[in-house]
Design a protein around this motif. Structure first.
Motif, PDB file in Angstrom:
ATOM      1  N   ARG A   1     -11.130  -5.865   6.495  1.00 22.21           N
ATOM      2  CA  ARG A   1     -11.333  -4.635   7.252  1.00 22.21           C
ATOM      3  C   ARG A   1     -10.553  -4.725   8.550  1.00 22.21           C
ATOM      4  NH1 ARG A   1     -14.750  -0.225   7.655  1.00 22.21           N
ATOM      5  NH2 ARG A   1     -15.009   0.575   9.774  1.00 22.21           N
TER       6      ARG A   1
ATOM      7  N   ILE B   1      -8.872   0.464   7.447  1.00 19.34           N
ATOM      8  CA  ILE B   1      -8.584   0.065   6.066  1.00 19.34           C
ATOM      9  C   ILE B   1      -9.667  -0.922   5.647  1.00 19.34           C
ATOM     10  CG2 ILE B   1      -6.953  -1.685   6.918  1.00 19.34           C
ATOM     11  CD1 ILE B   1      -5.548  -1.505   4.204  1.00 19.34           C
ATOM     12  N   GLN B   2     -10.179  -0.736   4.439  1.00 17.14           N
ATOM     13  CA  GLN B   2     -11.276  -1.581   3.974  1.00 17.14           C
ATOM     14  C   GLN B   2     -11.132  -1.823   2.481  1.00 17.14           C
ATOM     15  OE1 GLN B   2     -15.104  -0.149   5.126  1.00 17.14           O
ATOM     16  NE2 GLN B   2     -16.238  -1.810   4.157  1.00 17.14           N
ATOM     17  N   THR B   3     -11.249  -3.102   2.089  1.00 13.69           N
ATOM     18  CA  THR B   3     -11.192  -3.456   0.669  1.00 13.69           C
ATOM     19  C   THR B   3     -12.597  -3.555   0.094  1.00 13.69           C
ATOM     20  OG1 THR B   3     -11.202  -5.823   1.142  1.00 13.69           O
ATOM     21  CG2 THR B   3      -9.051  -4.743   0.993  1.00 13.69           C
TER      22      THR B   3
ATOM     23  N   LEU C   1      -9.331   0.171  -2.610  1.00  8.10           N
ATOM     24  CA  LEU C   1      -8.944   0.122  -1.208  1.00  8.10           C
ATOM     25  C   LEU C   1      -9.200   1.478  -0.570  1.00  8.10           C
ATOM     26  CD1 LEU C   1      -7.327  -1.704   0.915  1.00  8.10           C
ATOM     27  CD2 LEU C   1      -5.310  -0.466   0.145  1.00  8.10           C
ATOM     28  N   ASP C   2      -9.804   1.486   0.620  1.00 11.34           N
ATOM     29  CA  ASP C   2     -10.105   2.738   1.324  1.00 11.34           C
ATOM     30  C   ASP C   2      -9.277   2.858   2.603  1.00 11.34           C
ATOM     31  OD1 ASP C   2     -11.945   3.570  -0.504  1.00 11.34           O
ATOM     32  OD2 ASP C   2     -13.707   2.935   0.633  1.00 11.34           O
ATOM     33  N   TYR C   3      -8.690   4.028   2.810  1.00 11.40           N
ATOM     34  CA  TYR C   3      -8.124   4.434   4.090  1.00 11.40           C
ATOM     35  C   TYR C   3      -9.098   5.464   4.681  1.00 11.40           C
ATOM     36  CZ  TYR C   3      -3.378   2.435   3.773  1.00 11.40           C
ATOM     37  OH  TYR C   3      -2.296   1.589   3.738  1.00 11.40           O
TER      38      TYR C   3
ATOM     39  N   ASN D   1      -7.307  -0.833  -7.348  1.00  6.38           N
ATOM     40  CA  ASN D   1      -6.545  -2.078  -7.450  1.00  6.38           C
ATOM     41  C   ASN D   1      -5.693  -2.011  -8.719  1.00  6.38           C
ATOM     42  OD1 ASN D   1      -5.559  -4.654  -7.674  1.00  6.38           O
ATOM     43  ND2 ASN D   1      -7.552  -5.663  -7.643  1.00  6.38           N
TER      44      ASN D   1
ATOM     45  N   ARG E   1      -9.037   6.874  -1.238  1.00  9.96           N
ATOM     46  CA  ARG E   1      -9.302   5.657  -2.011  1.00  9.96           C
ATOM     47  C   ARG E   1      -8.205   5.421  -3.048  1.00  9.96           C
ATOM     48  NH1 ARG E   1     -15.254   4.159  -3.959  1.00  9.96           N
ATOM     49  NH2 ARG E   1     -15.220   3.536  -1.754  1.00  9.96           N
TER      50      ARG E   1
ATOM     51  N   GLU F   1     -14.207  -9.598   2.256  1.00 11.54           N
ATOM     52  CA  GLU F   1     -13.546  -8.300   2.220  1.00 11.54           C
ATOM     53  C   GLU F   1     -12.749  -8.092   3.512  1.00 11.54           C
ATOM     54  OE1 GLU F   1     -13.332  -6.576  -0.292  1.00 11.54           O
ATOM     55  OE2 GLU F   1     -15.001  -7.150  -1.583  1.00 11.54           O
TER      56      GLU F   1
ATOM     57  N   THR G   1       0.806  -1.222   0.000  1.00 14.55           N
ATOM     58  CA  THR G   1       0.000   0.000   0.000  1.00 14.55           C
ATOM     59  C   THR G   1       0.840   1.273   0.000  1.00 14.55           C
ATOM     60  OG1 THR G   1      -0.191  -0.076   2.411  1.00 14.55           O
ATOM     61  CG2 THR G   1      -1.948  -1.128   1.132  1.00 14.55           C
TER      62      THR G   1
ATOM     63  N   PHE H   1     -11.878  -6.992  -3.450  1.00 13.78           N
ATOM     64  CA  PHE H   1     -10.518  -7.526  -3.527  1.00 13.78           C
ATOM     65  C   PHE H   1     -10.489  -9.038  -3.311  1.00 13.78           C
ATOM     66  CE2 PHE H   1      -6.756  -4.509  -3.043  1.00 13.78           C
ATOM     67  CZ  PHE H   1      -7.336  -3.550  -3.848  1.00 13.78           C
TER      68      PHE H   1
END
Length: 587
Positions: free
Chosen positions: A297, A175-177, A157-159, A150, A147, A295, A123, A180
């Motif tokens: 998280r 952090i969340q996909t 991917l989100d921060y 990929n 965001r 996902e 990342t 993915f």
């Protein structure tokens, strides 16, 4: 026979065709595999090239006490400024610079994703863009979603960063996909989170600050929490299970990593820097479990803030235990004696130097009964010294009789020499606890008094062009004043007094050791916090005042001498009566 021959030829031909097909399939698959690897390398190369061509933008979140800057490259926190504090400026010789607890990515964190085909997402190489920003008008909480796409296919991917209102020093992070999981079918069910924190120097004396910089961590064991730490002097690493939080503690500030759940597998390493801009480098790696085809998280919080006891207690996570008030009972003396007095006097809003002087007076008044007993014992011992000299001379050859006669004299006078030792031992913990108290009180940081620039660091009236072992390369005026006051007090309290042992040759002359103490303390505390020197200087001035007050007003030496003579007469009469009774019985 012909039909048989034909059948054999058909079988042989079939086998040869099958063999050729197998060889062709093998080489074709190998070429496809090489093609995939080549294609993967091309993708990684094109991703890196794309990132290099993009401009790194920064986005801010702030409240009344914190200002954080987030980088688009890697999505991490680039800078953290504590708005209510200043860092030491060596050019101006006081705290004047903006206090960056994190600067120029001195804190780096990244997640590593790996799939079965060998493709890796780090990342720190992704390019994040702001996707959503919102502010809650009622609570004041701000949320920023960064965001990243990929790079190998669909999904992103989100921060997610959140910062509280007003005086909150903690920052939420998640952090969340999204989509993915179908792509990242993992061999191991989990991901790696890697941290690297280079701790910045913020104070006047780098070496002194580094001695207070250390990694602390809280672990859970059988429903109990314990706070432990790594070495502050040498490189050390550990594999730890059951982590509640990890704190990179400086002298007055700390970065604390607070996961949402207890972490089962964490590797931590602390490495010292002997010189330079950084104090220490701290690394920790965390393996985070996750399920396949789901996902990912993961959430935690950052604390970027001061080491204030009352403030840290509000978090109810045991953060206050990272403030180094000392070990064992010294810690209790500082937290429940000195700190309470200090905080009470702090409400007067006086200069902090004056508060330390008042604090010294209060402590000395509380300990006055012990001081009075010491002075009374010293005065009586001085008065009976001629009697002790006579007993030493009379029983010069018989140690046992000499001991018994002197103890009898003490009993007749009404003193116990051991009481002086007990009172001295009682004050030793108080003396040493202050060595941990003043360098850890953040309210004293950067506060001046007279010529002193910072009460939590040494004062310097002269910079030496050379370094003296144990002393340093500067001259502290407060330390000189303290040593001089200690010398005067030692001279007064031992004026004309020889060692009160039974025989002058039994033990070495203690006066030499007593007069050596001011020199030892001059060397020992020259680089300590000036608040400590101010306290000890004031304490010795008070001791001198007490000495004259007790000697001139509280103790009447004539009455003490009369009392000694009366007890001697009573004893003689008592012995005389016993002898008379014995003689009558014999008659």
């Amino acid at each position: 026979m012909k039909d048989k021959s034909l059948d054999y030829n058909s079988i042989i031909g079939f086998i040869l065709i099958l063999f050729v097909l197998i060889i062709f399939t093998y080489f074709n698959n190998n070429n496809n595999s090489n093609y995939k690897k080549l294609n993967s390398n091309r993708k990684e190369f094109s991703i890196k090239k794309e990132i290099l061509n993009k401009k790194n933008d920064f986005f801010s979140l702030e409240n009344d006490v914190l200002k954080i800057k987030i980088s688009s490259l890697g999505g991490g926190i680039q800078d953290v400024i504590l708005k209510k504090y200043k860092a030491y400026d060596s050019l101006l010789a006081y705290h004047a610079k903006k206090l960056h607890l994190i600067k120029d990515s001195s804190l780096m964190y990244r997640f590593s994703f790996l799939n079965q085909e060998g493709l890796n997402i780090d990342t720190s190489t992704l390019y994040f863009q702001p996707f959503l920003f919102k502010r809650n008008k009622i609570s004041g909480i701000q949320t920023l979603v960064m965001r990243a796409k990929n790079p190998y296919g669909k999904g992103f991917l989100d921060y997610i960063y959140t910062i509280g209102k007003k005086d909150r020093y903690d920052v939420g992070f998640s952090i969340q996909t999204h989509r993915f999981s179908p792509f990242f079918l993992q061999k191991k069910e989990g991901f790696y989170l890697n941290f690297e924190h280079k701790i910045l120097s913020l104070e006047k004396d780098r070496d002194w600050e580094n001695s207070y910089t250390q990694v602390y961590y809280s672990i859970s064991d059988n429903h109990s929490n314990y706070v432990k730490y790594l070495s502050d002097k040498k490189t050390e690493d550990k594999n730890i299970s059951g982590i509640n939080w990890i704190a990179d503690k400086q002298q007055f500030f700390s970065f604390i990593f607070i996961p949402e759940k207890i972490l089962k597998n964490v590797f931590i390493k602390s490495e010292n820097f002997s010189s330079g801009y950084f104090l220490k480098k701290v690394q920790f790696q965390i393996f985070i479990n996750s399920k396949k085809n789901e996902e990912f998280r993961f959430s935690f919080r950052f604390y970027f803030g001061p080491l204030d006891l009352n403030f840290l207690k509000k978090y109810q996570n045991g953060f206050e235990n990272i403030i180094p008030f000392g070990w064992g009972f010294l810690k209790w003396i500082n937290k429940y004696f000195f700190l309470i007095i200090f905080q009470f006097l702090e409400k007067t809003n006086l200069n902090y130097g004056v508060i330390i002087i008042l604090m010294t007076i209060v402590v000395k008044l509380i300990l006055y009964p012990i001081t009075y007993k010491q002075y009374k014992l010293s005065a009586i011992m001085k008065l009976i010294r001629p009697e002790i000299d006579k007993l030493n001379h009379r029983y010069k050859e018989n140690v046992f009789k000499r001991q018994r006669a002197i103890m009898e004299l003490y009993h007749n006078v009404g003193i116990n020499p051991m009481s002086g030792c007990i009172s001295t031992l009682f004050q030793i913990p108080i003396f040493y606890s202050l060595f941990k108290f003043f360098p850890t009180i953040i309210n004293l940081r950067g506060k001046s008094f007279l010529w002193v620039e910072d009460l939590t660091s040494y004062d310097s009236i002269l910079k030496l062009p050379f370094f003296i072992p144990f002393y340093g390369n500067h001259v502290s005026l407060l330390t000189l004043l303290y040593s001089l006051a200690l010398l005067v007090y030692t001279r007064l309290s031992n004026d004309g007094k020889r060692n009160f042992s039974q025989n002058e040759n039994d033990v070495p002359n203690m006066n030499f050791i007593l007069y050596l103490m001011p020199i030892v303390m001059l060397l020992f505390i020259n680089s300590y916090a000036s608040a400590l020197s101010l306290y000890y200087f004031t304490s010795n001035i008070i001791n001198i005042v007490f000495f004259f007050f007790i000697k001139e007003l509280m103790l009447d030496e004539k009455k003490i001498l009369i009392k000694i003579q009366e007890k001697k007469i009573i004893k003689r009469n008592f012995l005389k009566n016993i002898m008379n009774m014995k003689s009558k019985i014999q008659q």
